[in-house]
Write a protein that holds these residues in place. Structure first.
Motif, PDB file in Angstrom:
ATOM      1  N   ARG A 107      59.161  41.354  38.160  1.00 53.40           N
ATOM      2  CA  ARG A 107      59.516  40.197  38.971  1.00 53.40           C
ATOM      3  C   ARG A 107      60.077  39.056  38.129  1.00 53.40           C
ATOM      4  O   ARG A 107      60.433  38.004  38.660  1.00 53.40           O
ATOM      5  CB  ARG A 107      58.329  39.748  39.820  1.00 53.40           C
ATOM      6  N   PHE A 108      60.212  39.260  36.824  1.00 55.61           N
ATOM      7  CA  PHE A 108      60.866  38.280  35.960  1.00 55.61           C
ATOM      8  C   PHE A 108      62.360  38.607  35.844  1.00 55.61           C
ATOM      9  O   PHE A 108      62.884  38.918  34.780  1.00 55.61           O
ATOM     10  CB  PHE A 108      60.211  38.264  34.580  1.00 55.61           C
ATOM     11  N   GLY A 109      63.025  38.579  36.988  1.00 53.77           N
ATOM     12  CA  GLY A 109      64.477  38.704  36.997  1.00 53.77           C
ATOM     13  C   GLY A 109      65.018  40.117  36.998  1.00 53.77           C
ATOM     14  O   GLY A 109      66.233  40.308  36.937  1.00 53.77           O
ATOM     15  N   VAL A 110      64.144  41.135  37.029  1.00 54.96           N
ATOM     16  CA  VAL A 110      64.609  42.522  36.972  1.00 54.96           C
ATOM     17  C   VAL A 110      64.635  43.088  38.395  1.00 54.96           C
ATOM     18  O   VAL A 110      63.593  43.176  39.047  1.00 54.96           O
ATOM     19  CB  VAL A 110      63.686  43.372  36.078  1.00 54.96           C
ATOM     20  N   PRO A 111      65.786  43.480  38.913  1.00 53.64           N
ATOM     21  CA  PRO A 111      65.867  43.950  40.297  1.00 53.64           C
ATOM     22  C   PRO A 111      64.949  45.146  40.570  1.00 53.64           C
ATOM     23  O   PRO A 111      64.666  45.951  39.675  1.00 53.64           O
ATOM     24  CB  PRO A 111      67.342  44.353  40.439  1.00 53.64           C
ATOM     25  N   MET A 112      64.510  45.271  41.828  1.00 55.51           N
ATOM     26  CA  MET A 112      63.625  46.381  42.205  1.00 55.51           C
ATOM     27  C   MET A 112      64.281  47.734  41.974  1.00 55.51           C
ATOM     28  O   MET A 112      63.641  48.685  41.519  1.00 55.51           O
ATOM     29  CB  MET A 112      63.209  46.252  43.674  1.00 55.51           C
ATOM     30  N   GLY A 113      65.560  47.849  42.359  1.00 54.31           N
ATOM     31  CA  GLY A 113      66.328  49.050  42.033  1.00 54.31           C
ATOM     32  C   GLY A 113      65.740  50.351  42.526  1.00 54.31           C
ATOM     33  O   GLY A 113      65.864  51.371  41.842  1.00 54.31           O
ATOM     34  N   PHE A 114      65.081  50.360  43.684  1.00 49.28           N
ATOM     35  CA  PHE A 114      64.484  51.569  44.244  1.00 49.28           C
ATOM     36  C   PHE A 114      63.479  52.186  43.268  1.00 49.28           C
ATOM     37  O   PHE A 114      63.245  53.379  43.281  1.00 49.28           O
ATOM     38  CB  PHE A 114      65.560  52.584  44.640  1.00 49.28           C
ATOM     39  N   GLY A 115      62.933  51.338  42.385  1.00 53.12           N
ATOM     40  CA  GLY A 115      61.858  51.824  41.519  1.00 53.12           C
ATOM     41  C   GLY A 115      62.053  51.641  40.031  1.00 53.12           C
ATOM     42  O   GLY A 115      61.118  51.845  39.260  1.00 53.12           O
ATOM     43  N   GLY A 116      63.255  51.262  39.603  1.00 51.85           N
ATOM     44  CA  GLY A 116      63.401  51.065  38.166  1.00 51.85           C
ATOM     45  C   GLY A 116      64.853  51.172  37.741  1.00 51.85           C
ATOM     46  O   GLY A 116      65.744  51.452  38.554  1.00 51.85           O
TER      47      GLY A 116
END
Length: 932
Positions: free
Chosen positions: A263-272
């Motif tokens: 949650r520090f700026g990294v998109p969820m991206g369907f899991g990674g």
């Protein structure tokens, strides 16, 4: 004539290829395959299932069509995945910047100072927020970090108890990965409501989470104290954003802390991919798995960064390694660290307060239906018999909630939650707004993120320049060939990368309803089909999010296959002495015993020794792990006999896919004897290394192992076999890279890429053999896609080491090849198919010039302890510093004149031993930089 994508991807053109073939002494690329590979395994079939190759613009149009079938709803599902607002300067400056995403693991620290500093910032951020003393430079995801925390506590504790207590309120995927990891190791996982206290009996460790999966915030102080009184160690999973408000686990006595920085700026991206974290107290620092950045000094006494302690220790300790993790999530860790730097402590706290306020607004309106009084971002609501209807109503309003069961709904707020979202949620419940009157959860009193790294870069101008200054200290693929054997640093094409930041891929929650991710599911199905066809296997799982996880998943499948047949006595895994160290570590992790098989002087597996080992362990043989082509860079001609011998004894054959770049379109491990392989998408299929991660390590199996592929508790379509990664489909947001690569190359392009890689490696072997003998070749004098240059005799005669050559290459503007693996005192070189002949020749000329320098040392023209090789690398500061060396400044910094653009190493040679003796793994105080 318009050039195809394959023409753009593959470096040598027709004229280059003619020169390459002439040096090798063959007539065509096809002749290379016939000369290098055993005839018994040549197999160009299977690729007919691939669609015809298309152009870059056409692939982007197809990706856009797939993306359009996904529904980007507002995600309020939670369970460890949250929407986040990535600052645009970080999207463009890191995620979309080849200076960051094409970098390699910083094993050559002098030309990796930028990403090492960024990773040190990450470690400092995690240590500060968790209140722990040491953090590593990231884990693969939160669930695997929890599993590593469990095994770390077991190693660190003297308790003989096999029991490990886990609070029932942890994320289901975390519990599933812990259970999978625990079973082969003989660890008994006991789930209990630890909020009510510890159960009776002995146990070596305890694991809890704050906030819990239900959103509940519990003060674990008493639990930790009670566990310690009973001789157990404690790991706490913690949300870093929540820790800006609540007392961190390190301040209440936790021994380890784990979690995710998603949650520090990294998109969820369907899991990674996302960067997990693991932090410990100083006394457990040497037990940390994975990578750890430390502070040391260089030859001039200046501060410098390098990988510390047990990094790559699985390659040294093999079956005695603490973990099989040999990678990290560097690119995502850097993104998270820069997010913290951009916002600073005050900014993060403001975001946390806003998130908490939104949750309070929802809870206030729902009143007595709210289950827990203390929460941070997630509200659990009891609605007997109404849960499904409420969740459906919210979906009709564009919002996904968490359907816990028929009577409970979970609602998670995040940085992207707005007033309108709160109103839509309340409307789904038929509730009206009320003023929140909850008691504050803010009880953190300690400071955090006070280092200048987190206070100086609040403006976009400052952040932009900081990112540029760091990347300028590194050599990445955008500046130079990176000729690393075994690591396949090939082109990561822009068209392949473009879609990863599209919201239809990047903003998808991994547990979103299936009908909202039709495009992603279609892409995943395509990849599973294509990869199975390319490798000759019957089924593929994309869940493993690193090569190490793919190895682990493949060996788990073998183990469970034997158990399903009642062969629980089969526990021996044969591994050649030349194998990757992760192989042995992975085997131990699934409960197998390692027996090493000797290699012949030419590098091949010694079949006589293999047969003797099989005879010794016939009834207990579970598997053999081989790498093909071998780790020595040779196509072993007896591979079919090897596989048959193991099968005849009832064992399974695991073919490590690390070198699949030399097989695609030519041979298929699933057809020449393999039962299971993992594939490195970050090597053969163009997902970039990103400085040491992200990676994807799918596992491919033959039909009899299909039922033992990884399952997932929140993806019923995958079944309930062991879970190896937090997300059902692993690092799904970067799968468009591999999908695009295969789609644009087509069958012919993939085959040509493989043949060109082999041709380039043999060209280098021919050009350099008279200067640095090539250690291993196949029956016809050919290498595979890489070659090993033997410096051992040179070192014996001159004192010049592989380290000296590696560091000197930095002065020539090149990253070094792989050092001392798989054979100490050697360099393993892999050019890849995407390097053109001019660059390959530049590298060869640099190596030949270095050999001339070595000869000067050998002849006594330069002393062994003071020459351009031992003094390398040379910084710009060498031009103005006092100079008392027997070689000139020009020789030091422009060894081949000024024909090649100069890449200036940021520091001189680093003293690794000093760093290990004086372990510092967080940002040094600003006073350390005085005078620099």
């Amino acid at each position: 004539m318009t050039r195809s994508f394959a023409d753009r991807h593959i470096g040598p053109d027709s004229d280059d290829l003619a020169r390459i073939l002439g040096v090798i002494g063959v007539e065509s690329l096809e002749a290379i395959a016939e000369k290098a590979l055993p005839a018994s395994i040549l197999d160009g079939s299977g690729l007919d299932v691939l669609p015809p190759a298309i152009s870059e613009h056409e692939v982007l149009a197809e990706l856009a069509a797939l993306a359009a079938t996904n529904t980007v709803a507002t995600s309020m599902i939670g369970l460890g995945y949250y929407d986040t607002l990535t600052p645009p300067v970080l999207v463009r400056g890191i995620l979309e910047n080849p200076a960051w995403y094409t970098a390699y693991t910083p094993y050559q620290p002098e030309i990796s100072q930028g990403r090492l500093e960024a990773l040190l910032n990450f470690q400092t951020m995690v240590s500060d927020l968790t209140g722990m003393e040491v953090a590593n430079s990231s884990m693969l995801d939160e669930a695997t970090a929890a599993a590593e925390a469990m095994t770390l506590l077991r190693r660190a504790n003297k308790s003989k108890s096999p029991r490990f207590l886990v609070d029932k309120d942890i994320f289901p995927q975390t519990l599933a990965v812990i259970a999978t990891r625990a079973e082969p190791l003989g660890i008994e996982v006991v789930s209990a409501d630890l909020g009510a206290g510890l159960p009776d009996g002995e146990f070596f460790g305890v694991l809890a989470q704050v906030p819990g999966a239900s959103g509940r915030v519990v003060d674990w102080t008493d639990l930790i104290a009670s566990a310690h009184e009973r001789g157990a160690l404690v790991a706490i999973g913690a949300d870093l954003l929540a820790l800006t408000l609540v007392t961190p686990p390190g301040e209440i006595g936790a021994d380890a802390c784990f979690g995710t920085t998603q949650r520090f700026g990294v998109p969820m991206g369907f899991g990674g991919p996302h960067a997990g974290y693991l932090a410990v107290r100083n006394k457990h620092a040497r037990q940390l798995p994975g990578r750890l950045v430390g502070v040391s000094v260089d030859a001039d006494g200046d501060l410098a960064y390098r990988l510390a302690l047990q990094t790559r220790e699985q390659h040294i300790r093999r079956e005695k390694a603490t973990s099989n993790i040999c990678t990290a999530q560097v690119l995502l860790a850097i993104l998270a660290a820069m997010y913290a730097s951009y916002h600073g402590a005050d900014g993060l706290k403001a975001i946390a307060r806003q998130v908490h306020r939104r949750a309070e607004e929802i809870a206030a309106a729902l009143g007595s239906a709210v289950v827990h009084e203390s929460f941070f971002d997630t509200v659990l609501v009891a609605v007997p018999g109404r849960a499904e209807g409420i969740v459906a109503d919210a979906r009709s309003r564009g919002i996904n909630l968490h359907l816990v069961d028929a009577d409970h709904v979970g609602i998670s707020c995040d940085e992207a939650t707005t007033d309108a979202h709160v109103d839509a949620v309340l409307a789904a419940f038929g509730a009206a707004r009320q003023e929140p009157t909850f008691e504050s959860i803010e009880n953190r009193t300690s400071d955090y993120l006070t280092h200048p790294a987190f206070t100086r870069h609040r403006t976009e101008t400052s952040m932009l320049r900081y990112l540029r200054a760091l990347s300028d200290k590194d050599i990445a693929l955008d500046r130079s060939m990176i000729p690393l054997g075994s690591c396949t640093m090939k082109l990561n094409a822009t068209a392949e990368m473009e879609a990863i930041t599209w919201p239809e891929f990047s903003r998808m929650h991994p547990f979103a309803p299936a009908d909202q991710v039709a495009g992603l599911r279609s892409m995943i199905q395509d990849l599973e089909t294509w990869l199975a066809a390319i490798t000759g296997y019957d089924a593929v799982s994309l869940q493993p999010n690193a090569g190490s996880q793919g190895e682990y998943a493949g060996l788990l499948a073998i183990r469970r296959y034997h158990l399903s047949r009642g062969d629980d006595h089969r526990d021996i895994c044969l591994i050649p002495s030349s194998a990757h160290g992760t192989n042995a570590a992975s085997a131990v992790m699934v409960g197998l015993r390692v027996e090493v098989v000797k290699c012949r002087p030419n590098g091949d597996v010694d079949l006589d020794d293999l047969r003797a080992k099989i005879a010794d362990h016939a009834e207990r043989l579970a598997a053999i792990m081989i790498t093909y082509p071998s780790t020595h860079g040779v196509y072993e001609h007896e591979v079919s006999e090897l596989c048959a011998a193991v099968h005849d004894a009832g064992g399974q054959v695991y073919v490590d896919g690390a070198n699949l770049n030399a097989l695609v379109g030519l041979a298929r491990p699933g057809k020449f004897g393999g039962d299971v392989s993992h594939l490195n998408l970050h090597k053969t299929f163009c997902i970039p290394h990103g400085g040491g991660g992200p990676g994807v390590g799918p596992v491919a199996v033959r039909s009899h192992l299909t039922e033992f592929l990884p399952g997932h508790p929140l993806a019923p379509e995958l079944g309930d076999e062991g879970t190896v990664s937090a997300a059902p489909y692993g690092s799904a947001s970067i799968l468009p890279i591999t999908w695009s690569y295969i789609r644009m190359m087509g069958a012919d392009g993939l085959r040509r890429a493989t043949l060109t890689a082999i041709a380039s490696a043999n060209y280098i072997a021919r050009r350099l053999d008279e200067h640095f003998p090539v250690l291993y070749t196949g029956e016809n004098g050919m290498v595979a896609h890489e070659c090993i240059l033997d410096l051992r005799e040179i070192t014996k005669r001159t004192g010049v080491t592989v380290d000296d050559v590696a560091k000197r290459l930095a002065d020539y503007g090149f990253h070094a090849p792989t050092m001392s693996f798989p054979v100490a005192g050697t360099l393993m070189v892999e050019p890849t198919e995407s390097e053109n002949l001019d660059e390959v020749d530049e590298f060869c000329e640099a190596m030949i010039a270095i050999r001339a320098e070595i000869d000067k040392v050998g002849a006594g023209d330069w002393p062994v302890d003071d020459n351009p090789l031992r003094g390398a690398p040379h910084t710009a500061g060498c031009l103005v510093a006092e100079w008392n060396h027997p070689y000139s400044r020009e020789t030091a910094v422009f060894p081949r004149g000024k024909s090649r653009p100069k890449v200036w190493p940021a520091v001189r040679r680093i003293d690794g031993a000093h760093g290990d003796r004086n372990l510092v793994c967080s940002c040094p105080p600003i006073s350390a930089f005085s005078g620099m």
